[in-house]
Design a protein around this motif. Sequence first.
Motif, mmCIF file in Angstrom:
data_model
loop_
_atom_site.group_PDB
_atom_site.id
_atom_site.type_symbol
_atom_site.label_atom_id
_atom_site.label_comp_id
_atom_site.label_asym_id
_atom_site.label_seq_id
_atom_site.Cartn_x
_atom_site.Cartn_y
_atom_site.Cartn_z
ATOM 1 N N ARG A 26 0.831 -1.206 0.000
ATOM 2 C CA ARG A 26 0.000 0.000 0.000
ATOM 3 C C ARG A 26 0.865 1.254 0.000
ATOM 4 N NH1 ARG A 26 -4.762 1.460 4.420
ATOM 5 N NH2 ARG A 26 -5.416 3.433 3.451
ATOM 6 N N GLN B 61 2.297 1.887 -3.419
ATOM 7 C CA GLN B 61 1.347 2.455 -4.378
ATOM 8 C C GLN B 61 1.179 3.960 -4.205
ATOM 9 O OE1 GLN B 61 0.089 0.816 -6.948
ATOM 10 N NE2 GLN B 61 1.270 -0.960 -6.219
ATOM 11 N N GLN B 62 1.500 4.457 -3.025
ATOM 12 C CA GLN B 62 1.365 5.885 -2.761
ATOM 13 C C GLN B 62 2.582 6.685 -3.218
ATOM 14 O OE1 GLN B 62 0.538 6.090 1.430
ATOM 15 N NE2 GLN B 62 -1.577 5.371 1.214
#
Length: 323
Positions: free
Chosen positions: A55, A58-59
Amino acid sequence: MGLNLSVARLGSVINNELSPRIAEAANVSTALWAGVLMCAFSGVSVLLVIAVDNRAKQQLPASARKAEDAVAQSIKLSDVKEFRMSFWLLALSAMVIYGCVVPFNSVASSLLIERDYFKTPPSECIRCGQGVYEGNTNCDAIDLDQCPSSPPFAWPLPMLSANCSIDIPTDQWACFVSASSSTLIDKTKINCDDSAWKNGPFTTIYCDKKAEAEARAATPMSIPYLISAIISPFLGLLVDRIGLRAFFLLLAPVTLVVAHTMLAASTLTPFVPLTLLGVAYSVYAAVLWPACPLVVEEHHIGTAYGVVTAAMVNTRDAASYFC
């Protein structure tokens, strides 16, 4: 890095303290299953970390993700050919130190029990029906006027034949002999983890006293890891501030030699050598892992950590097997 080591060592302390108590309250299998549950919890935690890591990735901006993927794809096993001699010396040092410290923890319980907490009593106090206990074939109490207490000394051995099979507790009645001229069982044949011995009419007290000794031995066994859990972050900060990594890498094994010599060749309380062992172990770990990035190129750091870890784990496991 220091905090990570602290948490890991704290887990070892908890294991050393709880495992004997679980085994005594239930049995060894229950203690092993408790370990399995902890490993399962660890596995679930790793899966959660992977999800969090993905996660976070992905940022990142697209350019940063692309650069990270490029670095990951460039890592090859052949990178090890580019490592300098200083790295291989560091890896060899890790193999020796961890091949010494970790296997020792595997046998420390037996060592401390024989050395300090369930010692062999004087010859006249070793067995029921013999010596001080002549005429007393069951030894329901220690003759403290002539024999040392148990623990720290072992309870007198029972008058059981060495040539008799004991599969259930009541088998001990058939194996009991009243004549000391018979070949009698020695301590290596008494398996207090087996209910046939733990609950046997002639070995119950012996096994209870041995379990008490094992519980006492668990505390000093935990000293090296407890020290590491407490001081690792501070040692990491100290090394970052003053350097002297080569000096500390030399000091740690010298201290280990002193600690093991004290355990083997002296009657000193185990708390002293085990404290030295814990300090040496902590100092070495605090220096080793931060030193790896200093002896390899930046894009090889992950591979270097992997090589050191693999060498360390394989050496540790091989040494533990032969111990």
